[in-house]
Design an enzyme around this catalytic site. Sequence first.
Site, short mmCIF file in Angstrom:
data_model
loop_
_atom_site.label_atom_id
_atom_site.label_comp_id
_atom_site.label_asym_id
_atom_site.label_seq_id
_atom_site.Cartn_x
_atom_site.Cartn_y
_atom_site.Cartn_z
N SER A 118 -52.93 31.69 57.56
CA SER A 118 -54.31 32.06 57.28
C SER A 118 -54.76 33.14 58.26
O SER A 118 -54.37 33.13 59.43
CB SER A 118 -55.23 30.85 57.46
OG SER A 118 -54.75 29.76 56.71
N GLU A 127 -56.16 21.18 66.19
CA GLU A 127 -56.38 21.66 64.82
C GLU A 127 -56.99 20.56 63.96
O GLU A 127 -57.91 20.77 63.19
CB GLU A 127 -55.05 22.12 64.21
CG GLU A 127 -55.16 22.46 62.73
CD GLU A 127 -53.96 23.22 62.19
OE1 GLU A 127 -52.88 23.16 62.80
OE2 GLU A 127 -54.12 23.88 61.15
N GLU A 174 -50.11 12.83 54.29
CA GLU A 174 -49.00 11.88 54.42
C GLU A 174 -48.49 11.87 55.87
O GLU A 174 -48.24 10.81 56.45
CB GLU A 174 -47.84 12.27 53.49
CG GLU A 174 -48.15 12.07 52.00
CD GLU A 174 -49.14 13.08 51.45
OE1 GLU A 174 -49.09 14.25 51.86
OE2 GLU A 174 -49.99 12.71 50.61
N GLN A 191 -52.22 31.49 63.19
CA GLN A 191 -51.26 30.47 63.64
C GLN A 191 -49.93 30.66 62.92
O GLN A 191 -49.82 30.40 61.73
CB GLN A 191 -51.85 29.10 63.31
CG GLN A 191 -50.98 27.93 63.72
CD GLN A 191 -51.53 26.62 63.16
OE1 GLN A 191 -52.29 26.63 62.19
NE2 GLN A 191 -51.15 25.52 63.75
N SER A 225 -45.89 27.43 60.41
CA SER A 225 -45.13 27.03 59.23
C SER A 225 -44.15 28.10 58.77
O SER A 225 -44.43 29.29 58.88
CB SER A 225 -46.07 26.71 58.06
OG SER A 225 -47.03 25.78 58.44
C1 LIG Z 1 -54.83 26.43 52.77
C2 LIG Z 1 -53.70 26.35 53.73
C3 LIG Z 1 -53.75 27.05 54.93
C4 LIG Z 1 -52.70 26.99 55.84
N1 LIG Z 1 -52.77 27.74 56.99
C5 LIG Z 1 -51.72 27.74 57.84
C6 LIG Z 1 -51.71 28.58 59.00
O1 LIG Z 1 -52.67 29.32 59.24
N2 LIG Z 1 -50.65 28.58 59.81
C7 LIG Z 1 -49.57 27.77 59.59
O2 LIG Z 1 -48.65 27.79 60.39
N3 LIG Z 1 -49.52 26.96 58.50
C8 LIG Z 1 -50.57 26.92 57.62
N4 LIG Z 1 -50.53 26.13 56.48
C9 LIG Z 1 -49.29 25.39 56.20
C10 LIG Z 1 -49.36 23.89 56.32
O3 LIG Z 1 -49.43 23.49 57.63
C11 LIG Z 1 -48.13 23.33 55.59
O4 LIG Z 1 -48.25 23.66 54.24
C12 LIG Z 1 -48.01 21.85 55.73
O5 LIG Z 1 -47.67 21.49 57.03
C13 LIG Z 1 -46.99 21.23 54.75
O6 LIG Z 1 -45.77 21.88 54.81
P1 LIG Z 1 -45.04 22.35 53.46
O7 LIG Z 1 -45.98 23.20 52.73
O8 LIG Z 1 -43.74 22.92 53.82
O9 LIG Z 1 -44.85 21.01 52.63
P2 LIG Z 1 -43.66 19.98 52.80
O10 LIG Z 1 -43.52 19.63 54.22
O11 LIG Z 1 -42.48 20.46 52.06
O12 LIG Z 1 -44.27 18.71 52.06
C14 LIG Z 1 -44.16 18.46 50.67
C15 LIG Z 1 -44.74 17.09 50.42
O13 LIG Z 1 -43.93 16.12 51.05
C16 LIG Z 1 -44.71 15.30 51.88
N5 LIG Z 1 -43.94 14.84 53.03
C17 LIG Z 1 -43.22 15.59 53.89
N6 LIG Z 1 -42.69 14.82 54.84
C18 LIG Z 1 -43.07 13.56 54.59
C19 LIG Z 1 -42.85 12.30 55.24
N7 LIG Z 1 -42.11 12.20 56.34
N8 LIG Z 1 -43.41 11.20 54.70
C20 LIG Z 1 -44.18 11.28 53.59
N9 LIG Z 1 -44.42 12.45 52.94
C21 LIG Z 1 -43.87 13.56 53.44
C22 LIG Z 1 -45.86 16.18 52.29
O14 LIG Z 1 -46.96 15.41 52.72
C23 LIG Z 1 -46.12 16.93 51.02
O15 LIG Z 1 -46.92 16.18 50.17
C24 LIG Z 1 -51.57 26.18 55.56
C25 LIG Z 1 -51.52 25.47 54.36
C26 LIG Z 1 -52.56 25.55 53.45
C27 LIG Z 1 -52.47 24.78 52.18
#
Ligand SMILES: Cc1cc2nc3c(=O)[nH]c(=O)nc-3n(C[C@H](O)[C@H](O)[C@H](O)COP(=O)(O)OP(=O)(O)OC[C@H]3O[C@@H](n4cnc5c(N)ncnc54)[C@H](O)[C@@H]3O)c2cc1C
Lengths: 371, 401
Positions: free
Chosen positions: B155, B238, B371, B120, B123
Amino acid sequence: MTDLLYSEVEEDLRASVRGLLADRSDPATVLARVETDQPYDLDLWRTLATDLGVAGLHVPEELGGQGASTRETAVVLEELGRAVAPVPFLGSAVLATSALLGCDTAAAEVAALASGERRGALAVPLSAAPSAPFPDTVRVDAEGRLSGRVGTVADAAVAELLVVPAAGPDGPELRAVDMPSDGVTVSGIVGLDLTRGIADVTFDGAASRRLAGPDVAGTALTNALITAAGLLASEQLGVAQWCLDTTVAYVKERHQFGRPVGSFQALKHRLADLWLDLVGARAAARYAADALATSSVDVPVAVAVAASHCSSVAVKAAEECIQLHGGIGMTWEHPAHLFLKRAKSTESALGTPGRHRAALATLVDLPAPVA
Amino acid sequence: MSTATTTTQVDAEDLRRRVRDLLAEHDPKTTDRLEFLRARFDAGLAWVHYPVGLGGLDAPRALQAVVDAELEAAGAPDNDPRRIGIGLGMAAPTILRFGTPEQHQRFLRPLWTGEEVWCQLFSEPGAGSDLAAAATRAVRDGDEWVVTGQKVWTSTAHTARWGILLARTDPDVPKHRGLSYFVCDMTAPGVEVRPLRQITGEAEFNEVFLSEVRLPDTLRLGEVGEGWKVAQTTLMNERVAIGGNAIPREGGMVGVVAQTWRERPELRTPELHQRLLRLWVEAEVMRLAGERLRQQLAAGHPGPEGSAMKLAFARLNQAISGLEVELLGEEGLRYDDWTMRRPEIVDFLGRNAGYRYLRAKGNSIEGGTSEILRNIIAERVLGLPAEPRVDKDVPWKDLPR
Ligand SMILES: Cc1cc2nc3c(=O)[nH]c(=O)nc-3n(C[C@H](O)[C@H](O)[C@H](O)COP(=O)(O)OP(=O)(O)OC[C@H]3O[C@@H](n4cnc5c(N)ncnc54)[C@H](O)[C@@H]3O)c2cc1C
């Protein structure tokens, strides 16, 4: 009234330890080290122990220490926790030293550890709670030879002196073994905590000398474990503090939806709650350190409260740190996991929060229901 | 969607008969694994709720359990869902809903049999929770799209043949409207996959760099500019895929701890007992809630309620795996192996207690953070007003970054 604040001397001590750690042991440096064949930073340890003299803070001057108290030792632990510094402070300056201080014939050993001339470890599982019965997995025979095994001993891999609780012919004893020694095998374990080594120690007819006999060995060990559990709370406070500070800084910087994620109330409230948890943790850790320093009658309660509370706060802070960093928090590259692993491991160290609460049940007369 | 003409509803008895026929024609003991899986797909027994001809029989989703149980009892091989979770849980329902008949024919069978692994590509470093801010550009060039950008946390990108890709096709309109959805050929020139190591020690996810990757327009899913809508289908699925699978009692993380508890009386304390029982009840309640949700959704597509399942799943997995480390005491201080590896499968219940504890931390981040899921429940289930937005009506290119 108990002093729950930090004195000027304590703040100075903190500043020098923090300065040294910032210089020599920032998280990136620690992370780079954990997978090498020398996960301990023994140069840093020498500087801490010999130049700053922090290994013997709660050892009286006449025994070669600094003649300060557990309050100062606690401040050092806060800073070491805040840096997850890979030095054998808990094993040597806290566990082994505290046990030796309870023995009648250990002046030379105390002095060697307090001055940083040698590194020590107390041969008990890191998970041992103060309330646990005196261990009997190691036996000592009439010639002083040790046999048996102890698992998950903190900082044993770099110890030059092992303080070994052993079952003797007349009862419990504390024995000293100079390391390395024939008949002692120390095998490092792959631990959940990457920054504090644990090892299994096997004795097979190893020569040892007596530090304490049946009349004092039990008390010496219990007191050492109580002291260490109470002081570990300060290390946990330091771990939690790094996690809170780092997370607050990150959510101010990280933008999503066109604004800093720290501007979302959902996160603000969470961090406000966490801050409040730390307010409590700091008070509890300070109270335990002070109670230990003054040999207060309230030591058992103070330690049980600090140990159960600060363990949980450190775990929570580290878990929130990972969560609020999002994906980056799940990476090896970011140091948050070092703090999570330390926090989660110390939750099981020297008694879990549940064990400490169970101890409190008796101490404050809130007995369990009769079955 | 290319559902076949309404057939008479298939029932459990009918399915059992079809399984018997499959087994008679393709004895699992003597048939090659892949051949068997293909035959199962062709018999409509892969995912019975899918249309006839695409691995299903237009049967109620709940009847899948009948097929799975019969085949397992007969010792038939399965498609190792832990290897192809993203294909099964996310790509397939999206392809089914938005794909052309040609795309259905090309992708679904090898996806289901595991011949082709999917990943996928959503991100990005600057677009996680705010996925609609994705900056990876797709520029049209005749019958092709030229894609350039960086994806992260991908992933299984290292084993994947295809990726579902969200990319910006129009930077001049507000962010939700300028996205399109593609299938990315992971073998195409310009696709570079680099491992990203996780707190567990292994590299399950990756960074994916896309440099002028040329994708034919036939790999687009849905209309140009409708990528956000298509992505919603992926995300809703998902969340159900991560938290909402049908499991037997004690089928999840709680089963692992329950077993330790039964086998290791020396570890028990009254306090842990109370906590374990509380978590056991929560796990059972969530299992039933998932069951109930599936009954409500028997025919339709998962909606925002599915997010609740993932939210609960993450919370429970974390609480239970945390309790397990505590319960194990001295043993909980140990870890099995930190060696950097690139695993082929993802198993939340695998390895040792320390691994399970650490891996569970990802459950509240992957597939939408807890969140964000709470926001979805608050706004889309409860109808609470959204936060004032500064980023919705501004052209993407003018957003602060
Ligand atoms: C093990 C693992 C596997 C993954 N696999 C994939 C994959 O295969 N493909 C893919 O595309 N992505 C994948 N991801 C990515 C995942 O979808 C993102 O990490 C996730 O959506 C959060 O984005 P970010 O890491 O940029 O955090 P951010 O969006 O920067 O968030 C940082 C913090 O702020 C909080 N936050 C953000 N916005 C708000 C809001 N409006 N209100 C309250 N809190 C908020 C979040 O909850 C988080 O705690 C994976 C992540 C992990 C950990």
